[in-house]
Design a protein around this motif. Structure first.
Motif, PDB file in Angstrom:
ATOM      1  N   ALA A   1      23.317  87.362  33.997  1.00  0.00           N
ATOM      2  CA  ALA A   1      24.523  86.820  33.357  1.00  0.00           C
ATOM      3  C   ALA A   1      25.657  86.704  34.361  1.00  0.00           C
ATOM      4  O   ALA A   1      26.409  87.664  34.593  1.00  0.00           O
ATOM      5  CB  ALA A   1      24.930  87.702  32.178  1.00  0.00           C
TER       6      ALA A   1
ATOM      7  N   ILE B   1      22.984  81.785  29.517  1.00  0.00           N
ATOM      8  CA  ILE B   1      22.236  82.900  30.096  1.00  0.00           C
ATOM      9  C   ILE B   1      20.780  82.864  29.595  1.00  0.00           C
ATOM     10  O   ILE B   1      20.500  83.190  28.431  1.00  0.00           O
ATOM     11  CB  ILE B   1      22.912  84.247  29.759  1.00  0.00           C
ATOM     12  CG1 ILE B   1      24.411  84.187  30.132  1.00  0.00           C
ATOM     13  CG2 ILE B   1      22.181  85.383  30.456  1.00  0.00           C
ATOM     14  CD1 ILE B   1      24.694  83.707  31.543  1.00  0.00           C
TER      15      ILE B   1
ATOM     16  N   SER C   1      27.219  83.031  34.859  1.00  0.00           N
ATOM     17  CA  SER C   1      28.052  81.899  34.429  1.00  0.00           C
ATOM     18  C   SER C   1      28.894  82.237  33.203  1.00  0.00           C
ATOM     19  O   SER C   1      28.479  83.017  32.346  1.00  0.00           O
ATOM     20  CB  SER C   1      27.184  80.680  34.111  1.00  0.00           C
ATOM     21  OG  SER C   1      26.423  80.315  35.229  1.00  0.00           O
TER      22      SER C   1
ATOM     23  N   GLY D   1      31.194  77.885  36.211  1.00  0.00           N
ATOM     24  CA  GLY D   1      29.783  77.681  36.505  1.00  0.00           C
ATOM     25  C   GLY D   1      29.610  77.529  38.006  1.00  0.00           C
ATOM     26  O   GLY D   1      29.316  78.496  38.711  1.00  0.00           O
TER      27      GLY D   1
END
Ligand SMILES: Cc1cc2nc3c(=O)[nH]c(=O)nc-3n(C[C@H](O)[C@H](O)[C@H](O)COP(=O)(O)OP(=O)(O)OC[C@H]3O[C@@H](n4cnc5c(N)ncnc54)[C@H](O)[C@@H]3O)c2cc1C
Length: 257
Positions: free
Chosen positions: A138, A171, A140, A145
Motif C-alpha cells: 500500500a 491496492i 499509492s 500515484g
C-alpha cells in the motif's frame, strides 16, 4: 494448420528465447504448463466475477517461483533474468495473475526482504513463500500515484506502537491480504516509514483498516484493487520494517521489482 493454442505456445517474434540457457527454457516451460493446467481453464469465469482464483495459490507455491529474487526463506533466489521470465510468462497467461504475483511476491515480500530485519524476514517470509499468507503493498493514495514521494498517510509513535491515518487507493489484494505493507510519513521527522499491518488472529482486519474493492475495471479482471481507509490503525513497533528510514527505502523496493 496451427491452432490458436499452438500460436500462443510458439510465438517468439523477436527470437528472444534463442538466447536462453536450458535452465531458463525449463523455467519458461514449467510456467507455461502451469498456466495450461491451473489458470487457463478457470480464468475467464473469474474475470467475469472479478475474483482471484484462490485455488491456484497452493499449486503456485509448489511451482517454486514465489519470492522470485529473494534467496532463502523458502524463496527460489532467481537471477534478474529468471525473475523477468516469471513476469513475462505469467503476463502472457493472464495479466491479473501476473499482477497478483508481482504484488505478493515482489512488492510485499520484497519490502520485507529488503527493508526488514533478519527476525522480521524469518517471521513473515516463509509463510508467504508457501502462500499460507498473502500480501499487499500500500503505497499509492488518491492524490499521489506517480508522485508517491508526496504520500500523506501519517504515522505517529505512541510508546511501543504507531498510529496510522490516511487513505490508500488501487491496492492489489488489499481487500483480502493477511499482511499489508503500508508506507506512511512519520509526523515527527517527516520521513517515509513502512509498517506491516496484519489481520487479527480471528481473520478480521485490524480495527480502523477499512478496504473497499474498486469495481468496474476494464482490465486485470481477476485481481481486486482496494480503496483503503486507514483510521487510527495501531501497529506495534516490532511491525515497523527497521531498514526504511526514508523514501529511499520505497525506491529500493520499486527498483528491485
Ligand atoms: C491495476 C492497478 C493496480 C495497482 N496496484 C497497486 C498496488 O498494489 N499498490 C499501490 O501502491 N499502487 C497500485 N496501483 C497504483 C499505481 O501505482 C498508480 O496508478 C500509478 O502510480 C499512477 O498514479 P495515478 O493513478 O495517481 O496517476 P497519475 O500519477 O495522476 O498519472 C496520470 C497520468 O499523468 C502522467 N503523469 C504523471 N506525472 C507526470 C509528470 N510529472 N510528467 C508527465 N506526465 C505525468 C502519468 O504518466 C499518467 O499518464 C495500481 C494501479 C492500477 C491501475
Amino acid at each position: 494448420m496451427a491452432t490458436p493454442h499452438d500460436v500462443i505456445h510458439h510465438a517468439d517474434y523477436f527470437q528472444l528465447d534463442a538466447s536462453l540457457s536450458p535452465e531458463f527454457l525449463d523455467l519458461r516451460d514449467r510456467i507455461r504448463v502451469f498456466g495450461d493446467e491451473h489458470i487457463l481453464p478457470v480464468i475467464n469465469e473469474h474475470w467475469e466475477r472479478a475474483e482471484l482464483p484462490t485455488a491456484v495459490l497452493e499449486p503456485l507455491a509448489e511451482l517454486g517461483v514465489v519470492g522470485t529474487y529473494i534467496p532463502d526463506y523458502g524463496c527460489p533466489g532467481l537471477s534478474r533474468l529468471g525473475a523477468g521470465i516469471v513476469a513475462r510468462e505469467f503476463g502472457r497467461i493472464d495479466g491479473s495473475i501476473n499482477t497478483f504475483l508481482g504484488v505478493h511476491s515482489n512488492l510485499a515480500m520484497g519490502s520485507i526482504y529488503l527493508l526488514g530485519s533478519e527476525e522480521q524476514r524469518q517471521r513473515w517470509l516463509p509463510e508467504m513463500a508457501r502462500m499460507a499468507k498473502t500480501g499487499a503493498f500500500a503505497l499509492s493514495e488518491p492524490a499521489h500515484g506517480s508522485d508517491s514521494v508526496s504520500l500523506e498517510t501519517s504515522a505517529r509513535r505512541e510508546g511501543d506502537t504507531w498510529v496510522l491515518n490516511g487513505h490508500k487507493r488501487w491496492i492489489g489484494n488489499g481487500h483480502a491480504a493477511d499482511r499489508t505493507v503500508v508506507y506512511a510519513r512519520d509526523v515527527v521527522d517527516g520521513e517515509a516509514k513502512v509498517f506491516v499491518v496484519e489481520k487479527q488472529p480471528d481473520g478480521t482486519f485490524s480495527p480502523g483498516y477499512r478496504p473497499t474493492p474498486i469495481v468496474g475495471k476494464l482490465a486485470k479482471g481477476a485481481i481486486v484493487q482496494a480503496d483503503i481507509i486507514i483510521d487510527n490503525v495501531v501497529v506495534p513497533e516490532e511491525n515497523r520494517l527497521v531498514h526504511c528510514e526514508s523514501f529511499a527505502g520505497v525506491t529500493r523496493v520499486l527498483n528491485a521489482t
